[in-house]
Design a protein around this motif. Structure first.
Motif, PDB file in Angstrom:
ATOM      1  N   VAL A  95       4.379   1.441  17.158  1.00  0.00           N
ATOM      2  CA  VAL A  95       4.252   2.053  15.832  1.00  0.00           C
ATOM      3  C   VAL A  95       2.769   2.329  15.596  1.00  0.00           C
ATOM      4  CG1 VAL A  95       4.525   1.684  13.343  1.00  0.00           C
ATOM      5  CG2 VAL A  95       6.283   0.871  14.924  1.00  0.00           C
ATOM      6  N   LEU A  96       2.426   3.568  15.255  1.00  0.00           N
ATOM      7  CA  LEU A  96       1.025   3.950  15.034  1.00  0.00           C
ATOM      8  C   LEU A  96       0.864   4.554  13.649  1.00  0.00           C
ATOM      9  CD1 LEU A  96      -1.926   4.552  15.992  1.00  0.00           C
ATOM     10  CD2 LEU A  96      -1.064   6.739  16.869  1.00  0.00           C
ATOM     11  N   VAL A  97      -0.127   4.087  12.917  1.00  0.00           N
ATOM     12  CA  VAL A  97      -0.495   4.714  11.647  1.00  0.00           C
ATOM     13  C   VAL A  97      -1.733   5.567  11.899  1.00  0.00           C
ATOM     14  CG1 VAL A  97      -1.789   2.634  10.948  1.00  0.00           C
ATOM     15  CG2 VAL A  97      -1.147   4.342   9.233  1.00  0.00           C
ATOM     16  N   TYR A  98      -1.639   6.843  11.520  1.00  0.00           N
ATOM     17  CA  TYR A  98      -2.730   7.804  11.725  1.00  0.00           C
ATOM     18  C   TYR A  98      -3.185   8.278  10.352  1.00  0.00           C
ATOM     19  CZ  TYR A  98      -5.312  11.862  13.594  1.00  0.00           C
ATOM     20  OH  TYR A  98      -6.294  12.778  13.935  1.00  0.00           O
ATOM     21  N   LYS A  99      -4.436   7.972  10.029  1.00  0.00           N
ATOM     22  CA  LYS A  99      -4.983   8.432   8.754  1.00  0.00           C
ATOM     23  C   LYS A  99      -6.412   8.895   8.955  1.00  0.00           C
ATOM     24  CE  LYS A  99      -7.634   4.581   7.310  1.00  0.00           C
ATOM     25  NZ  LYS A  99      -8.122   4.234   8.641  1.00  0.00           N
ATOM     26  N   TYR A 100      -6.840   9.757   8.045  1.00  0.00           N
ATOM     27  CA  TYR A 100      -8.261  10.050   7.985  1.00  0.00           C
ATOM     28  C   TYR A 100      -8.641  10.227   6.532  1.00  0.00           C
ATOM     29  CZ  TYR A 100     -12.534  10.419  10.549  1.00  0.00           C
ATOM     30  OH  TYR A 100     -13.764  10.143  11.067  1.00  0.00           O
ATOM     31  N   ALA A 101      -9.658  11.006   6.248  1.00  0.00           N
ATOM     32  CA  ALA A 101     -10.262  10.959   4.918  1.00  0.00           C
ATOM     33  C   ALA A 101      -9.900  12.163   4.054  1.00  0.00           C
ATOM     34  CB  ALA A 101     -11.776  10.838   5.043  1.00  0.00           C
ATOM     35  N   GLY A 102      -8.681  12.688   4.208  1.00  0.00           N
ATOM     36  CA  GLY A 102      -8.259  13.787   3.342  1.00  0.00           C
ATOM     37  C   GLY A 102      -8.373  13.423   1.879  1.00  0.00           C
ATOM     38  N   ASP A 103      -8.137  12.164   1.573  1.00  0.00           N
ATOM     39  CA  ASP A 103      -8.405  11.612   0.246  1.00  0.00           C
ATOM     40  C   ASP A 103      -9.226  10.352   0.448  1.00  0.00           C
ATOM     41  OD1 ASP A 103      -7.926   9.792  -2.108  1.00  0.00           O
ATOM     42  OD2 ASP A 103      -6.913  11.587  -2.823  1.00  0.00           O
ATOM     43  N   ARG A 104     -10.382  10.256  -0.220  1.00  0.00           N
ATOM     44  CA  ARG A 104     -11.329   9.185   0.070  1.00  0.00           C
ATOM     45  C   ARG A 104     -11.287   8.040  -0.928  1.00  0.00           C
ATOM     46  NH1 ARG A 104     -16.194   9.659  -0.072  1.00  0.00           N
ATOM     47  NH2 ARG A 104     -16.518   8.010   1.438  1.00  0.00           N
ATOM     48  N   GLY A 105     -10.344   8.056  -1.853  1.00  0.00           N
ATOM     49  CA  GLY A 105     -10.221   6.922  -2.743  1.00  0.00           C
ATOM     50  C   GLY A 105      -9.990   5.644  -1.950  1.00  0.00           C
ATOM     51  N   VAL A 106     -10.588   4.556  -2.375  1.00  0.00           N
ATOM     52  CA  VAL A 106     -10.511   3.310  -1.609  1.00  0.00           C
ATOM     53  C   VAL A 106      -9.072   2.820  -1.483  1.00  0.00           C
ATOM     54  CG1 VAL A 106     -11.168   0.862  -1.617  1.00  0.00           C
ATOM     55  CG2 VAL A 106     -12.880   2.620  -2.112  1.00  0.00           C
ATOM     56  N   VAL A 107      -8.322   2.814  -2.572  1.00  0.00           N
ATOM     57  CA  VAL A 107      -6.921   2.380  -2.523  1.00  0.00           C
ATOM     58  C   VAL A 107      -6.091   3.384  -1.733  1.00  0.00           C
ATOM     59  CG1 VAL A 107      -4.858   1.866  -3.895  1.00  0.00           C
ATOM     60  CG2 VAL A 107      -7.103   1.103  -4.686  1.00  0.00           C
ATOM     61  N   SER A 108      -6.305   4.664  -2.011  1.00  0.00           N
ATOM     62  CA  SER A 108      -5.537   5.707  -1.328  1.00  0.00           C
ATOM     63  C   SER A 108      -5.755   5.672   0.174  1.00  0.00           C
ATOM     64  CB  SER A 108      -5.934   7.078  -1.887  1.00  0.00           C
ATOM     65  OG  SER A 108      -5.170   8.095  -1.315  1.00  0.00           O
ATOM     66  N   TYR A 109      -6.982   5.414   0.574  1.00  0.00           N
ATOM     67  CA  TYR A 109      -7.354   5.433   1.989  1.00  0.00           C
ATOM     68  C   TYR A 109      -6.881   4.176   2.714  1.00  0.00           C
ATOM     69  CZ  TYR A 109     -10.532   6.089   6.024  1.00  0.00           C
ATOM     70  OH  TYR A 109     -11.058   6.265   7.280  1.00  0.00           O
ATOM     71  N   TYR A 110      -7.014   3.022   2.050  1.00  0.00           N
ATOM     72  CA  TYR A 110      -6.813   1.758   2.765  1.00  0.00           C
ATOM     73  C   TYR A 110      -5.495   1.032   2.484  1.00  0.00           C
ATOM     74  CZ  TYR A 110     -11.599   1.754   4.521  1.00  0.00           C
ATOM     75  OH  TYR A 110     -12.755   2.063   5.185  1.00  0.00           O
ATOM     76  N   PHE A 111      -4.918   1.192   1.294  1.00  0.00           N
ATOM     77  CA  PHE A 111      -3.768   0.342   0.965  1.00  0.00           C
ATOM     78  C   PHE A 111      -2.608   0.477   1.954  1.00  0.00           C
ATOM     79  CE2 PHE A 111      -0.053  -1.274  -1.174  1.00  0.00           C
ATOM     80  CZ  PHE A 111      -0.519  -2.366  -1.879  1.00  0.00           C
ATOM     81  N   PRO A 112      -2.252   1.683   2.423  1.00  0.00           N
ATOM     82  CA  PRO A 112      -1.155   1.766   3.394  1.00  0.00           C
ATOM     83  C   PRO A 112      -1.394   0.958   4.660  1.00  0.00           C
ATOM     84  CG  PRO A 112      -1.614   3.928   2.483  1.00  0.00           C
ATOM     85  CD  PRO A 112      -2.727   3.025   2.025  1.00  0.00           C
TER      86      PRO A 112
ATOM     87  N   ILE B  82       1.758   9.337   9.289  1.00  0.00           N
ATOM     88  CA  ILE B  82       0.541  10.116   9.057  1.00  0.00           C
ATOM     89  C   ILE B  82       0.322  10.293   7.558  1.00  0.00           C
ATOM     90  CG2 ILE B  82      -0.624  12.320   9.443  1.00  0.00           C
ATOM     91  CD1 ILE B  82       1.160  12.648  11.961  1.00  0.00           C
ATOM     92  N   TYR B  83      -0.878   9.980   7.110  1.00  0.00           N
ATOM     93  CA  TYR B  83      -1.251  10.272   5.729  1.00  0.00           C
ATOM     94  C   TYR B  83      -2.733  10.617   5.671  1.00  0.00           C
ATOM     95  CZ  TYR B  83      -3.406   5.585   5.149  1.00  0.00           C
ATOM     96  OH  TYR B  83      -4.205   4.462   5.262  1.00  0.00           O
ATOM     97  N   ASN B  84      -3.138  11.303   4.605  1.00  0.00           N
ATOM     98  CA  ASN B  84      -4.548  11.695   4.412  1.00  0.00           C
ATOM     99  C   ASN B  84      -5.082  12.546   5.563  1.00  0.00           C
ATOM    100  OD1 ASN B  84      -4.667  10.311   2.033  1.00  0.00           O
ATOM    101  ND2 ASN B  84      -6.317   8.926   2.620  1.00  0.00           N
ATOM    102  N   SER B  85      -4.219  13.217   6.275  1.00  0.00           N
ATOM    103  CA  SER B  85      -4.695  13.942   7.453  1.00  0.00           C
ATOM    104  C   SER B  85      -3.711  15.043   7.835  1.00  0.00           C
ATOM    105  CB  SER B  85      -4.878  12.976   8.627  1.00  0.00           C
ATOM    106  OG  SER B  85      -5.501  13.609   9.708  1.00  0.00           O
ATOM    107  N   ASN B  86      -4.229  16.050   8.534  1.00  0.00           N
ATOM    108  CA  ASN B  86      -3.419  17.167   9.010  1.00  0.00           C
ATOM    109  C   ASN B  86      -3.787  17.461  10.461  1.00  0.00           C
ATOM    110  OD1 ASN B  86      -1.784  19.451   9.172  1.00  0.00           O
ATOM    111  ND2 ASN B  86      -3.118  20.736   7.920  1.00  0.00           N
ATOM    112  N   PRO B  87      -3.473  16.526  11.374  1.00  0.00           N
ATOM    113  CA  PRO B  87      -3.952  16.674  12.757  1.00  0.00           C
ATOM    114  C   PRO B  87      -3.446  17.926  13.468  1.00  0.00           C
ATOM    115  CG  PRO B  87      -2.368  14.861  12.577  1.00  0.00           C
ATOM    116  CD  PRO B  87      -2.735  15.258  11.184  1.00  0.00           C
ATOM    117  N   LEU B  88      -2.322  18.492  13.023  1.00  0.00           N
ATOM    118  CA  LEU B  88      -1.843  19.698  13.689  1.00  0.00           C
ATOM    119  C   LEU B  88      -2.544  20.955  13.198  1.00  0.00           C
ATOM    120  CD1 LEU B  88       0.478  17.627  14.543  1.00  0.00           C
ATOM    121  CD2 LEU B  88       1.690  19.720  15.131  1.00  0.00           C
TER     122      LEU B  88
ATOM    123  N   VAL C 210       6.569  10.556  10.506  1.00  0.00           N
ATOM    124  CA  VAL C 210       6.647  10.602   9.043  1.00  0.00           C
ATOM    125  C   VAL C 210       5.293  11.073   8.518  1.00  0.00           C
ATOM    126  CG1 VAL C 210       6.992   9.292   6.911  1.00  0.00           C
ATOM    127  CG2 VAL C 210       8.291   8.701   8.971  1.00  0.00           C
ATOM    128  N   THR C 211       5.313  12.066   7.660  1.00  0.00           N
ATOM    129  CA  THR C 211       4.075  12.551   7.046  1.00  0.00           C
ATOM    130  C   THR C 211       4.191  12.465   5.535  1.00  0.00           C
ATOM    131  OG1 THR C 211       3.491  14.044   8.864  1.00  0.00           O
ATOM    132  CG2 THR C 211       2.582  14.572   6.708  1.00  0.00           C
TER     133      THR C 211
END
Length: 636
Positions: free
Chosen positions: A94-111, A352-358, A379-380
């Motif tokens: 299981v891999l979680v892929y995120k980046y900084a599409g939204d930089r809020g601390v909770v939004s970025y890190y809580f998941p 995938i959240y906060n990111s659009n790798p494709l 899941v996006t």
């Protein structure tokens, strides 16, 4: 709150169903005006394209064949697949892929809390600024430079490899306000170069040589700060002997600058004790780490403790992601090896959240092939049906930063900003969705259900920042602790022991790079987008290929022609614009527009090679192509 370098303080108002925004006149850095992208945020918020219900894929990935589903059905399907994947293949699949599409601390890190709790794999993010970070740590032990408000004490700023007028507009205007002389060093004649007092145009990959040539002049003419060097620099004598071996004629020949201009830069930079703002773009190349290491030496030569601007990652956010929930060691997959991990069957479930790798990931053809050929369940969570969402099995609608509580810091300045909700729209926040997935999984851990406000208060307390003051003012300056150089010697290291430990030369080293095609392709960001963000809402893009007229003439290409741009990774067809702003041997395409709208983007051509010894950073700009006039099928 978007992945924007300046991180503006915005005053928002929602009245009669309409959002309005303006810059906060009280903020010391972003002071009362918004860039063109920020001014259009209401259009983005009110977009009719926003996702309103969860979607479940019914056709093949990429087909766009979805059906609407309830939140309950979508969440149960996600939970079932997480459980099944862990049972069959183990938690690291299981891999979680995120980046900084939204930089809020909770939004970025809580998941991340949920995926740490599940002992899932995580991404070692290196697509953006990693090589430069590693290089600066080699010299200073940190990538955090000076507080931009201290620029008022300076006379000169050098924008090196950054189009600041587009990507750091508030910083550029701050430098103007403080009366600094502005220089730029770049390959391209950008808007920033046209608004600068001096422009030093160099060839790609020669930043390291130019910086070493400047250092050689400063040292040989004894223009350096002798007392500062004596007290604060490690390896100066060895570095002095190293630059002695450099020939000025060779530096001039390789960089394309005359010896006189190199000397001009060195003399005036030393006299004015220049500060250097180092761009992210130049370090996204195979030569990038060495270049940043060489550039970083120059401010120290003239007596600056931290005379550069690069990053401002200054607050501890570790509580927000709660790595302490893990019961197995963290398995990190290098971000630049995502396609490889999918191809190898290492990843079976991808969130995938906060990111659009494709859209934003290099070598798009490889990534898309890998996804289509694999059985990875994706899941996006996003605001829009992005290219990444189109390749997903489940798509969950996200909300915007106008609809949630959060805090955010900046890449550029030393302020934490409070983000308060002003409106209600479709979709759910990253933290809310995390709690819902945790509930669907039947988990009871209290950290997975902690409120946004509680997380924010703890993060602020960990950093000595008052919640009450932040609530009252809307922004608070991050307390600055006494700073030191976190290097093996405890000094600024011209002779880098950290680099040697990674198998590198103790000094920045120049190397020529070439590809299988004759033209170097650069792919910087466009003024009206942040990587792939805003393409679908603002519809303000520039998909043209920019090319030097001499290169075009050699290929029988005229201004406005349709051209094919290609290499071993793929091909795209677009319109050419001829310009002397781009030097011979170089072509330019702006990055990461939506392929689902445009039909392609530059990342169908960009290399997925890595800057191996600089944290496996990205090397987008080490891409070579050929360009030919395009004939429609059946033409001619």
């Amino acid at each position: 709150m978007r992945d924007c370098y300046d991180t503006c303080s915005i005053i928002s108002n929602f009245k009669n169903g309409k959002l309005t925004v303006r810059g906060n006149p009280e903020h010391p850095i972003t002071r009362g005006f918004l860039c063109p992208k920020g001014a259009l945020l209401p259009k983005w918020f009110h977009s009719k394209e926003r996702l309103r219900k969860p979607l479940i894929l019914e056709g093949k990935k990429g087909s766009g064949e979805f059906r609407e589903a309830s939140w309950k059905e979508a969440l149960n399907l996600i939970a079932e697949n997480i459980n099944e994947t862990i049972r069959k293949y183990g938690s690291y699949s299981v891999l979680v892929y995120k980046y900084a599409g939204d930089r809020g601390v909770v939004s970025y890190y809580f998941p991340m809390r949920l995926f740490h709790y599940l002992n899932a794999s995580t991404i070692d993010g290196a697509i953006c600024d990693r090589a430069g970070q590693e290089a600066l740590k080699d010299v200073y032990g940190t990538a955090v430079g000076i507080d931009p408000e201290k620029l008022k004490e300076s006379r000169l700023i050098v924008y090196w490899g950054i189009n600041a007028f587009w990507t750091n507009l508030h910083g550029f205007m701050l430098a103007k306000k403080y009366g600094l002389e502005i220089w730029t060093v770049d390959v391209i004649r950008t808007e920033t170069t046209k608004k600068s007092d001096k422009f030093f145009q160099i060839r790609p990959d020669t930043d390291v040589l130019f910086a070493l040539g400047v250092a050689k002049v400063i040292i040989e003419k004894r223009l350096y700060d002798k007392e500062f060097i004596k007290d604060n620099v490690y390896g100066f004598k060895e570095f002095k002997n190293y630059v002695k071996t450099l020939s000025f004629d060779y530096v001039a020949q390789e960089t394309g600058l005359s010896v006189e201009r190199i000397e001009e830069f060195a003399r005036e930079f030393a006299e004015k004790k220049g500060v250097i703002h180092i761009g992210y773009g130049l370090q996204r190349s195979l030569a990038g780490g060495e270049a940043v290491r060489a550039i970083a030496i120059l401010p120290a030569l003239v007596g600056h403790k931290f005379g550069f601007i690069y990053d401002m990652k200054t607050i501890d956010k570790s509580y927000a992601q709660a790595k302490f929930l893990r019961t197995k060691p963290e398995n990190q997959i290098p971000q630049m090896e995502l396609a490889e991990a999918i191809e190898d069957g290492e990843v079976k479930f991808l969130y995938i959240y906060n990111s659009n790798p494709l859209a934003s990931y290099p070598n798009q053809n490889r990534l898309r092939r890998a996804i289509k050929k694999s059985d990875v369940f994706i899941v996006t969570h996003d605001i829009f049906l992005t290219d990444t969402a189109l390749y997903s099995d489940v798509v969950l609608p996200a909300n915007t930063f106008f609809e949630r509580l959060d805090i955010v810091d900046s890449y550029y300045h030393r302020y934490v900003l409070l983000n308060e909700p002003v409106a209600k729209g479709p979709g759910k926040s990253n933290s809310e969705v995390t709690r819902l997935i945790a509930k669907a999984l039947g988990t009871k851990n209290r950290y997975l259900y902690e409120s946004d406000e509680a997380v924010i208060k703890r993060v602020l307390a960990d950093n000595g920042i008052s919640w009450e003051e932040l609530k009252k003012k809307g922004f608070v300056k991050i307390p600055e602790k006494p700073r030191k150089w976190n290097t093996p010697s405890g000094k600024i290291e011209f002779y880098s022991q950290r680099a040697v430990r990674r198998g590198l030369s103790p000094f920045p080293k120049y190397e020529r790079y070439s590809g299988n095609y004759p033209l170097r392709l650069l792919s910087p960001t466009y003024r009206m987008t942040i990587t792939s963000q805003y393409h679908n809402t603002h519809r303000m893009i520039d998909p043209s290929l920019y090319m030097n007229s001499k290169d075009a003439h050699e290929r029988g290409i005229k201004d406005g022609d349709r051209v094919k741009v290609f290499n071993e990774l793929g091909e795209v067809v677009t319109t050419v614009k001829l310009t002397e702003d781009v030097p011979q041997g170089v072509v330019l395409l702006y990055k990461a527009f939506w392929p689902s709208i445009l039909g392609w983007n530059v990342n169908f051509l960009t290399t997925d090679k890595k800057v191996e010894k600089y944290g496996k950073g990205s090397a987008f700009h080490s891409t070579w192509v050929e360009v030919t006039r395009y004939s429609e099928p059946g033409e001619g």
